[in-house]
Enzyme design. Structure first.
Site, PDB file in Angstrom:
ATOM      1  N   GLU A  48       0.830  -1.213   0.000  1.00 26.90           N
ATOM      2  CA  GLU A  48       0.000   0.000   0.000  1.00 26.90           C
ATOM      3  C   GLU A  48       0.861   1.259   0.000  1.00 26.90           C
ATOM      4  O   GLU A  48       0.571   2.223  -0.702  1.00 26.90           O
ATOM      5  CB  GLU A  48      -0.919   0.014   1.234  1.00 26.90           C
ATOM      6  CG  GLU A  48      -2.093  -0.926   1.134  1.00 26.90           C
ATOM      7  CD  GLU A  48      -3.035  -0.564   0.005  1.00 26.90           C
ATOM      8  OE1 GLU A  48      -3.379   0.623  -0.131  1.00 26.90           O
ATOM      9  OE2 GLU A  48      -3.390  -1.462  -0.774  1.00 26.90           O
ATOM     10  N   CYS A 207     -12.451   2.522 -14.566  1.00 28.06           N
ATOM     11  CA  CYS A 207     -12.857   3.914 -14.331  1.00 28.06           C
ATOM     12  C   CYS A 207     -11.601   4.785 -14.291  1.00 28.06           C
ATOM     13  O   CYS A 207     -11.259   5.397 -13.279  1.00 28.06           O
ATOM     14  CB  CYS A 207     -13.648   4.013 -13.024  1.00 28.06           C
ATOM     15  SG  CYS A 207     -14.503   5.585 -12.864  1.00 28.06           S
ATOM     16  N   CYS A 214     -16.509   2.823 -19.657  1.00 27.50           N
ATOM     17  CA  CYS A 214     -17.821   2.665 -19.018  1.00 27.50           C
ATOM     18  C   CYS A 214     -18.589   1.461 -19.559  1.00 27.50           C
ATOM     19  O   CYS A 214     -19.322   0.817 -18.817  1.00 27.50           O
ATOM     20  CB  CYS A 214     -18.653   3.935 -19.198  1.00 27.50           C
ATOM     21  SG  CYS A 214     -17.902   5.368 -18.424  1.00 27.50           S
ATOM     22  N   CYS A 217     -17.998  -1.502 -17.462  1.00 24.12           N
ATOM     23  CA  CYS A 217     -18.071  -1.279 -16.019  1.00 24.12           C
ATOM     24  C   CYS A 217     -19.228  -2.066 -15.393  1.00 24.12           C
ATOM     25  O   CYS A 217     -20.356  -1.988 -15.877  1.00 24.12           O
ATOM     26  CB  CYS A 217     -18.256   0.213 -15.751  1.00 24.12           C
ATOM     27  SG  CYS A 217     -18.419   0.592 -14.015  1.00 24.12           S
ATOM     28  N   CYS A 223     -24.406   4.268 -12.227  1.00 24.12           N
ATOM     29  CA  CYS A 223     -23.499   5.420 -12.199  1.00 24.12           C
ATOM     30  C   CYS A 223     -24.213   6.727 -12.581  1.00 24.12           C
ATOM     31  O   CYS A 223     -24.699   6.883 -13.701  1.00 24.12           O
ATOM     32  CB  CYS A 223     -22.326   5.161 -13.151  1.00 24.12           C
ATOM     33  SG  CYS A 223     -21.150   6.515 -13.179  1.00 24.12           S
TER      34      CYS A 223
END
Ligand code: SF4
Length: 365
Positions: A48, A207, A214, A217, A223
């Site tokens: 991370e 995204c 899209c 997605c 959305c």
């Protein structure tokens, strides 16, 4: 003119978003990254921190090398700071490496070498912010808490057509509260892991910042930004970082090596705080005239100007002007700040900023 489908109402999002994202992640998400499929907080934490502001493809090599040298939190805590900085060199944002080292020492000293298990406790450790804490808690302990890194903010801002300015901390908090409302209901640890990874994967692969995909997605029918035809207007962010331009003149001194027969190089440690703090670098001057004043006149006549190099940092555009000067090493102490001569072998083991390392590689080739 294309007609966009109407999105489901916002009230349907909490029940519909998480199941779709989890199912999509399990089938289409990323599964082969070396920091996945583990519940070891050390590995999740390390990945991370490395992934902040850095592409996955870059992190892959660094992650393996780092783990090989420091396989656990104890070995990292025990390491000299220089060894940590040296392995980090080239990843940029060096405060991450300093915090990583400090955090490992705190985990060993105050927590017996075991990372705390909740996001709230994890956030008390050096360099661990809300999103990193949430990732560790969700992946390793199945805690029901949402990550909110830059990619995830973009996904959620579009999904919700969130029109508050995300340069403002208050807006970021508001979005995080909305993110908490989208979490899966009563998830198993495996669900939380797939959900958290799904948020990351969706932001990184579908995204995307520009040209989002899209049509691929899994949540396109939910959305709000897509339904309004205004995807690229989200997220709203008023104060984009403006970079200041600076010229840095690098005095790359070299001198015949008494030990190896080749050339040794003069390096100084960069002051902290500041750019490249703690790394090794040739002396940096703000102008050619200033650089020339530091060099004995005879040596200046043979100075070699290498082509300038552009290097972008978060807040600066650096233009590096490398000048190679061969000197008699007995004179150096008279005109320079504290530093040291290093052999080419030593150079390879020191923490150098990436553009500086490639300049020395050019010199050697
Ligand atoms: Fe992002 Fe498009 Fe999916 Fe909306 S539909 S979340 S804008 S990829």
């Amino acid at each position: 003119m294309s007609v966009l489908p109407a999105a489901a109402g916002l009230d349907q999002l909490p029940g519909a978003f998480a199941p779709r994202l989890i199912a999509w992640q399990r089938q289409h998400g990323r599964h082969g990254l070396p920091w996945q499929h583990t519940r070891d907080p050390y590995r999740v934490w390390l990945s991370e921190v490395m992934l902040q502001q850095t592409q996955v493809s870059t992190v892959l090599t660094y992650f393996d090398r780092f783990l090989h040298r420091f396989p656990d939190v104890q070995s990292l805590a025990d390491a000299p700071a220089d060894a940590v900085m040296s392995l980090w060199a080239g990843l940029g944002y060096y405060s991450r490496a300093r915090n990583l080292h400090r955090c490992a020492q705190v985990v060993v000293k105050d927590h017996g070498g075991v990372f705390p298990s909740t996001a709230a406790q994890l956030q008390n450790l050096p360099g661990i912010g809300a999103s990193t804490a949430a990732a560790i808690a969700a992946f390793c302990h199945g805690e029901r808490v949402s990550i909110v890194d830059g990619n995830v903010r973009r996904v959620l801002a579009r999904l919700l057509a969130f029109d508050q300015d995300l340069a403002q901390v208050a807006s970021q908090r508001e979005l995080w509260a909305l993110a908490q409302g989208l979490l899966p209901q009563s998830p198993t640890p495996a669900d939380m892991s797939a959900y958290t990874q799904g948020l990351m994967d969706l932001g990184a692969t579908v995204c995307r910042r520009s040209q989002p995909l899209c049509e691929r997605c899994p949540v396109q029918s939910l959305c709000q930004a897509r339904a309004s035809g205004a995807v690229t207007q989200f997220p709203v962010k008023s104060s984009r970082v403006k970079r200041r331009s600076e010229s840095w003149w690098l005095l790359m001194l070299q001198s015949p090596s008494p030990a190896q027969g080749g050339m040794d190089f003069w390096l100084e440690r960069r002051p902290a705080p500041g750019i490249w703090a703690g790394l090794f670098c040739p002396p940096v001057l703000r102008s050619e005239a200033e650089l020339q004043q530091r060099v004995p006149a005879q040596a200046w006549q043979a100075a070699q100007h290498l082509p300038a190099v552009a290097h972008s940092l978060t807040h600066r555009e650096l233009r590096l002007h490398p000048v190679v000067v061969c000197v008699d090493r007995s004179l150096v102490a008279d005109f320079l700040a504290p530093g040291e001569w290093v052999t080419p072998d030593e150079l390879a083991t020191l923490g150098l900023p990436a553009p500086v390392r490639s300049l020395y590689q050019q010199l050697a080739s």
